[in-house]
Write a protein that holds these residues in place. Sequence first.
Motif, mmCIF file in Angstrom:
data_model
loop_
_atom_site.group_PDB
_atom_site.id
_atom_site.type_symbol
_atom_site.label_atom_id
_atom_site.label_comp_id
_atom_site.label_asym_id
_atom_site.label_seq_id
_atom_site.Cartn_x
_atom_site.Cartn_y
_atom_site.Cartn_z
ATOM 1 N N ARG A 48 69.811 -16.204 11.800
ATOM 2 C CA ARG A 48 68.834 -17.007 11.067
ATOM 3 C C ARG A 48 68.338 -16.308 9.804
ATOM 4 N NH1 ARG A 48 65.052 -19.719 15.853
ATOM 5 N NH2 ARG A 48 66.779 -20.684 17.011
ATOM 6 N N SER A 49 68.841 -15.111 9.548
ATOM 7 C CA SER A 49 68.473 -14.342 8.350
ATOM 8 C C SER A 49 66.952 -14.186 8.243
ATOM 9 C CB SER A 49 69.030 -15.015 7.086
ATOM 10 O OG SER A 49 70.430 -15.070 7.127
ATOM 11 N N ARG A 50 66.358 -13.696 9.315
ATOM 12 C CA ARG A 50 64.919 -13.466 9.315
ATOM 13 C C ARG A 50 64.583 -12.377 10.324
ATOM 14 N NH1 ARG A 50 62.638 -18.850 12.553
ATOM 15 N NH2 ARG A 50 63.304 -18.176 14.649
ATOM 16 N N ILE A 51 63.332 -11.942 10.286
ATOM 17 C CA ILE A 51 62.868 -10.892 11.198
ATOM 18 C C ILE A 51 62.135 -11.557 12.355
ATOM 19 C CG2 ILE A 51 61.364 -8.889 11.429
ATOM 20 C CD1 ILE A 51 61.878 -8.257 8.519
ATOM 21 N N ASP A 52 62.593 -11.285 13.581
ATOM 22 C CA ASP A 52 61.966 -11.833 14.784
ATOM 23 C C ASP A 52 61.353 -10.707 15.601
ATOM 24 O OD1 ASP A 52 62.852 -14.352 14.044
ATOM 25 O OD2 ASP A 52 64.701 -14.201 15.218
ATOM 26 N N SER A 53 60.505 -11.079 16.495
ATOM 27 C CA SER A 53 59.912 -10.098 17.424
ATOM 28 C C SER A 53 60.945 -9.738 18.493
ATOM 29 C CB SER A 53 58.657 -10.674 18.067
ATOM 30 O OG SER A 53 58.965 -11.858 18.780
ATOM 31 N N GLY A 54 60.845 -8.521 19.016
ATOM 32 C CA GLY A 54 61.798 -8.063 20.027
ATOM 33 C C GLY A 54 61.148 -7.088 20.992
ATOM 34 N N GLU A 55 61.729 -6.997 22.153
ATOM 35 C CA GLU A 55 61.230 -6.082 23.177
ATOM 36 C C GLU A 55 62.240 -4.954 23.355
ATOM 37 O OE1 GLU A 55 60.491 -8.196 26.729
ATOM 38 O OE2 GLU A 55 58.886 -9.469 25.880
ATOM 39 N N PHE A 56 61.770 -3.714 23.354
ATOM 40 C CA PHE A 56 62.629 -2.532 23.462
ATOM 41 C C PHE A 56 62.149 -1.662 24.616
ATOM 42 C CE2 PHE A 56 62.470 -3.882 19.026
ATOM 43 C CZ PHE A 56 63.810 -4.015 18.731
ATOM 44 N N SER A 57 63.124 -1.096 25.320
ATOM 45 C CA SER A 57 62.799 -0.204 26.444
ATOM 46 C C SER A 57 62.416 1.175 25.912
ATOM 47 C CB SER A 57 63.994 -0.101 27.392
ATOM 48 O OG SER A 57 65.099 0.494 26.719
ATOM 49 N N TRP A 58 61.906 2.003 26.816
ATOM 50 C CA TRP A 58 61.488 3.361 26.425
ATOM 51 C C TRP A 58 62.696 4.179 25.965
ATOM 52 C CZ3 TRP A 58 57.545 5.979 24.918
ATOM 53 C CH2 TRP A 58 57.552 7.362 24.961
ATOM 54 N N ASP A 59 63.842 4.001 26.634
ATOM 55 C CA ASP A 59 65.047 4.725 26.220
ATOM 56 C C ASP A 59 65.493 4.320 24.812
ATOM 57 O OD1 ASP A 59 65.029 5.955 28.663
ATOM 58 O OD2 ASP A 59 66.458 4.543 29.571
ATOM 59 N N GLN A 60 65.402 3.031 24.533
ATOM 60 C CA GLN A 60 65.780 2.574 23.199
ATOM 61 C C GLN A 60 64.843 3.137 22.138
ATOM 62 O OE1 GLN A 60 65.662 -1.672 23.957
ATOM 63 N NE2 GLN A 60 67.915 -1.803 24.066
ATOM 64 N N LEU A 61 63.561 3.190 22.438
ATOM 65 C CA LEU A 61 62.609 3.743 21.469
ATOM 66 C C LEU A 61 62.858 5.231 21.240
ATOM 67 C CD1 LEU A 61 59.293 1.950 22.550
ATOM 68 C CD2 LEU A 61 60.698 1.491 20.527
ATOM 69 N N CYS A 62 63.238 5.966 22.307
ATOM 70 C CA CYS A 62 63.534 7.389 22.151
ATOM 71 C C CYS A 62 64.767 7.612 21.283
ATOM 72 C CB CYS A 62 63.745 8.034 23.529
ATOM 73 S SG CYS A 62 62.228 8.181 24.498
ATOM 74 N N VAL A 63 65.810 6.796 21.511
ATOM 75 C CA VAL A 63 67.004 6.887 20.667
ATOM 76 C C VAL A 63 66.674 6.509 19.228
ATOM 77 C CG1 VAL A 63 69.308 5.949 20.279
ATOM 78 C CG2 VAL A 63 68.558 6.487 22.607
ATOM 79 N N GLY A 64 65.851 5.467 19.069
ATOM 80 C CA GLY A 64 65.451 5.075 17.725
ATOM 81 C C GLY A 64 64.665 6.165 17.024
ATOM 82 N N MET A 65 63.790 6.853 17.755
ATOM 83 C CA MET A 65 63.033 7.955 17.157
ATOM 84 C C MET A 65 63.953 9.092 16.736
ATOM 85 S SD MET A 65 60.168 9.244 16.245
ATOM 86 C CE MET A 65 58.949 8.171 17.022
ATOM 87 N N PHE A 66 64.971 9.381 17.555
ATOM 88 C CA PHE A 66 65.929 10.430 17.210
ATOM 89 C C PHE A 66 66.728 10.056 15.955
ATOM 90 C CE2 PHE A 66 70.307 12.003 17.599
ATOM 91 C CZ PHE A 66 70.068 13.370 17.523
ATOM 92 N N ILE A 67 67.184 8.799 15.894
ATOM 93 C CA ILE A 67 67.954 8.354 14.717
ATOM 94 C C ILE A 67 67.077 8.347 13.468
ATOM 95 C CG2 ILE A 67 69.196 6.396 13.716
ATOM 96 C CD1 ILE A 67 70.115 5.644 16.516
ATOM 97 N N PHE A 68 65.838 7.876 13.609
ATOM 98 C CA PHE A 68 64.942 7.820 12.464
ATOM 99 C C PHE A 68 64.651 9.218 11.920
ATOM 100 C CE2 PHE A 68 60.692 7.814 10.604
ATOM 101 C CZ PHE A 68 60.796 6.781 9.686
#
Length: 488
Positions: A351-371
């Motif tokens: 839809r070419s837009r930003i939607d809300s999403g739910e992320f697990s704790w593991d996903q947030l940890c990986v995201g923090m490492f990548i960031f």
Amino acid sequence: MEKERKQNDVRTHGKQIFVYFPLSPSSASSTIYGAVKPNGNDNNCMNVYVVSFEENAKHQFEPLGTWNTDDLPSDDSSSCWIQLVKESHYAKIKSVIIGGVYVPPSCVTLILYDETFLQSEILEKSEDWKNSKCLCQLGSFLRLKNNVTVDRHKVPNEKVEDSIFNHSKVVLQLRQRALQWKAWRRSSPDLGSTNLLWMMVMDLVLGFCFVKMFHSLGGTTEVLEKFLKSVKLIADYLQLLIEWLMGVPVGLKLNRPLSTVLGKFFLYHLYLWKTYIDIIRPIVSTVIFISSTVGLIGLSFQMALLSDLITMASLHCYCFYVYATRLYGITLSGLRSTFRMFGGRKWNPLRSRIDSGEFSWDQLCVGMFIFSSLLLLLPTLLVYYIVFLALRLCVLLLQGTLKRFIWIINSIPCYSLLLWILGSPSLAGDVLFEVIPGRDSTLKLVWIKLPLVESMIRSLNPSSPKYPHVNWSQRLNEMVSGDLIYPL
């Protein structure tokens, strides 16, 4: 009968008569011919156009009176009869008879027009001319007298069709010149076709001068050696620049492992480029030899060929720029995605837009490492990106300058420029009413010489390519966001 004559006199006196008479009559004394037209905007006004002094004009216009003679109308049914005489170098109305009734001088305005302004083909583009019905009628009567048709074959406004071969400036210029030659062959002799012919001739003359200068520099062999020497010198300086970036540039502490990997990667490509230069040496020699012959076609072809040579010689700079831009763009995209993750949002590509999403704790940890990793690597990538972006902008600036020079050669109206310098009425851009001193109810209609830039804009070659405008805000956004910048 007397009462009816007085009523006609009253109706005639209520009208304002405008008599258009040539500023420089072609005859010393004769019968004048023209047309009488009511003013479309005001019923109380009447326009009398005097356009001819010749007997053979009877089949086109009606007799309107006399010039420097006292002849009376031979036909009593003449609706208008005007007697004009010469006084103090200008025409003067002696008497006006409308429908058998004498019109007082206070109701008659004499307008002396300069007939040479009709030679101008850019006058019709003036808004004042378009909005004046009486001036348009005067122009149509003068064209009728001179047997000048309005529906002449103008230079067609044809553009080069998009093609993959248009990436070569030489091919693009060849197609453009073919269209210009075809347009000139199909057009009738006028200002546009003359400008087009003069443009092609001037291009040939300048191209011949360029070829003479080319041979004065030593010919193909000497120019080839200078070109290859310049290319290798640029490659050597680029090698020194990459080695400098692998160290501590301007005191910046970059990520040494990443800087070393990027530096060796670019140095290897630079080594391949030097080998590539040795391989294409015979091809460049042939291209430079052909350029001396292509130059006889015109200077625009020489510039187009030079632009293609710059593209060929800066291929390694473009590759470095693409690599650095892609790495910088991917890093920014990763930072944006992971940053949105921390706010519970994600990009929806469907839809070419930003939607809300739910992320697990593991996903947030990986995201923090990548960031964190991308944020620490960003300064090193940013330095390489800025350096190669600057090199890319230098090449684009040079190619953009050549592209605009080619546009100037294809578009500049050389013949109109000469007419403007000589002050020819063929380049009249507007008309002006002037009051003649010492004359009541007498005006002079003269043409105005426009400024040089406006005259050139109005008489640009119709078949010229579109001016290459640059959207600077879009370019700046591409630089900041890490998008590729294409030729200006």
